[in-house]
Design a protein around this motif. Structure first.
Motif, PDB file in Angstrom:
ATOM      1  N   LEU A  27       0.623  -0.990   0.204  1.00  9.52           N
ATOM      2  CA  LEU A  27       0.073   0.242  -0.002  1.00  9.52           C
ATOM      3  C   LEU A  27       1.060   1.412   0.063  1.00  9.52           C
ATOM      4  O   LEU A  27       1.543   1.568   0.833  1.00  9.52           O
ATOM      5  CB  LEU A  27      -0.451  -0.244   0.871  1.00  9.52           C
ATOM      6  N   VAL A  29       0.642   5.265   0.000  1.00  8.50           N
ATOM      7  CA  VAL A  29       0.101   7.127   0.061  1.00  8.50           C
ATOM      8  C   VAL A  29       0.893   8.153  -0.390  1.00  8.50           C
ATOM      9  O   VAL A  29       2.524   7.784   0.168  1.00  8.50           O
ATOM     10  CB  VAL A  29      -1.135   6.675   1.178  1.00  8.50           C
ATOM     11  N   LEU A  56      -2.655   0.598  -4.327  1.00  9.98           N
ATOM     12  CA  LEU A  56      -2.340  -0.923  -3.923  1.00  9.98           C
ATOM     13  C   LEU A  56      -1.837  -2.028  -4.564  1.00  9.98           C
ATOM     14  O   LEU A  56      -2.536  -2.206  -5.727  1.00  9.98           O
ATOM     15  CB  LEU A  56      -4.138  -1.658  -3.030  1.00  9.98           C
ATOM     16  N   GLU A  84      -9.007  -4.080   2.628  1.00 12.29           N
ATOM     17  CA  GLU A  84      -8.092  -3.441   4.141  1.00 12.29           C
ATOM     18  C   GLU A  84      -6.912  -4.373   3.975  1.00 12.29           C
ATOM     19  O   GLU A  84      -7.045  -5.248   3.108  1.00 12.29           O
ATOM     20  CB  GLU A  84      -9.105  -4.018   4.813  1.00 12.29           C
ATOM     21  N   TYR A  99      -5.347  -0.650   7.778  1.00  8.94           N
ATOM     22  CA  TYR A  99      -5.677   0.259   6.594  1.00  8.94           C
ATOM     23  C   TYR A  99      -6.281  -0.445   5.448  1.00  8.94           C
ATOM     24  O   TYR A  99      -6.601  -1.536   5.143  1.00  8.94           O
ATOM     25  CB  TYR A  99      -4.066   0.291   5.340  1.00  8.94           C
ATOM     26  N   THR A 100      -7.344   0.867   5.719  1.00  6.75           N
ATOM     27  CA  THR A 100      -8.754   0.600   4.339  1.00  6.75           C
ATOM     28  C   THR A 100      -9.331   2.169   3.828  1.00  6.75           C
ATOM     29  O   THR A 100      -8.960   2.967   3.941  1.00  6.75           O
ATOM     30  CB  THR A 100      -9.741   0.086   5.183  1.00  6.75           C
ATOM     31  N   GLY A 101     -10.223   1.931   3.054  1.00  7.85           N
ATOM     32  CA  GLY A 101     -10.067   2.576   1.646  1.00  7.85           C
ATOM     33  C   GLY A 101     -10.817   1.794   0.923  1.00  7.85           C
ATOM     34  O   GLY A 101     -11.019   0.750   0.773  1.00  7.85           O
ATOM     35  N   THR A 127      -6.370   4.250  -5.238  1.00  4.18           N
ATOM     36  CA  THR A 127      -7.216   3.851  -4.461  1.00  4.18           C
ATOM     37  C   THR A 127      -7.820   5.165  -4.908  1.00  4.18           C
ATOM     38  O   THR A 127      -7.760   6.049  -5.771  1.00  4.18           O
ATOM     39  CB  THR A 127      -6.200   4.804  -3.036  1.00  4.18           C
ATOM     40  N   VAL A 131      -7.041   7.103   2.471  1.00  2.05           N
ATOM     41  CA  VAL A 131      -6.883   5.210   2.982  1.00  2.05           C
ATOM     42  C   VAL A 131      -7.369   6.008   4.569  1.00  2.05           C
ATOM     43  O   VAL A 131      -6.609   6.893   4.876  1.00  2.05           O
ATOM     44  CB  VAL A 131      -5.599   5.491   2.450  1.00  2.05           C
ATOM     45  N   ARG A 133      -6.245   4.603   8.158  1.00  2.79           N
ATOM     46  CA  ARG A 133      -5.636   4.007   9.730  1.00  2.79           C
ATOM     47  C   ARG A 133      -5.814   3.907  10.754  1.00  2.79           C
ATOM     48  O   ARG A 133      -6.736   4.812  11.379  1.00  2.79           O
ATOM     49  CB  ARG A 133      -4.161   4.894   9.195  1.00  2.79           C
TER      50      ARG A 133
END
Length: 136
Positions: A27, A29, A56, A84, A99-101, A127, A131, A133
């Motif tokens: 992942l 960012v 991702l 996730e 970490y999600t999105g 993404t 995102v 955390r």
């Protein structure tokens, strides 16, 4: 100094746990850099952060059996879906943040390789939106 060897990452895409197929999950960012330099900077660049984005990247061992990886990913092509990732498959905690999105499933490479290669697929999904955390 605490260190960790990744031996059991948790990977989920569109509510499907993909950890059993995953060899790598990355992942990333980042934030755009915006140059706001003026003559008063005396020869130095002045930068500020702009829009954030992420991706991702997954390396997966493919499986074409009913209900397995290829049949999970194929219908997701072109959709924005939830993801996730966690360092381990243990419960979410301060030592195992999640970490999600959402990501855009913009590609799927069901068949790739040479004679004798394992059936694997490498994809990178951008993404869409924030995102997050979380440690709980």
């Amino acid at each position: 100094m605490p260190t960790m060897v990744l031996t059991g990452e948790y990977v989920s895409v569109a509510g499907n746990t993909l950890s059993e197929y995953a060899r790598k999950a990355e992942l990333t960012v980042e934030v755009e850099e915006k140059d706001v330099t003026t003559y008063t900077a005396l020869g130095w660049k002045v930068l500020i952060g702009g829009l954030k984005s992420g991706s991702l990247a997954l390396d997966l061992l493919n499986d074409f059996a009913a209900g397995k990886l290829d049949s999970i990913m194929w219908p997701l092509l072109g959709q924005v879906v939830a993801f996730e990732v966690r360092p381990t498959q243990a419960v979410v905690s301060a030592a195992n943040p999640k970490y999600t999105g959402e990501v855009l499933v913009k590609e799927w490479q069901p068949i790739s390789g040479s004679v004798g290669d394992e059936a694997s697929v490498g994809v990178t999904y951008p993404t869409s939106g924030a995102v997050v955390r979380a440690t709980a």
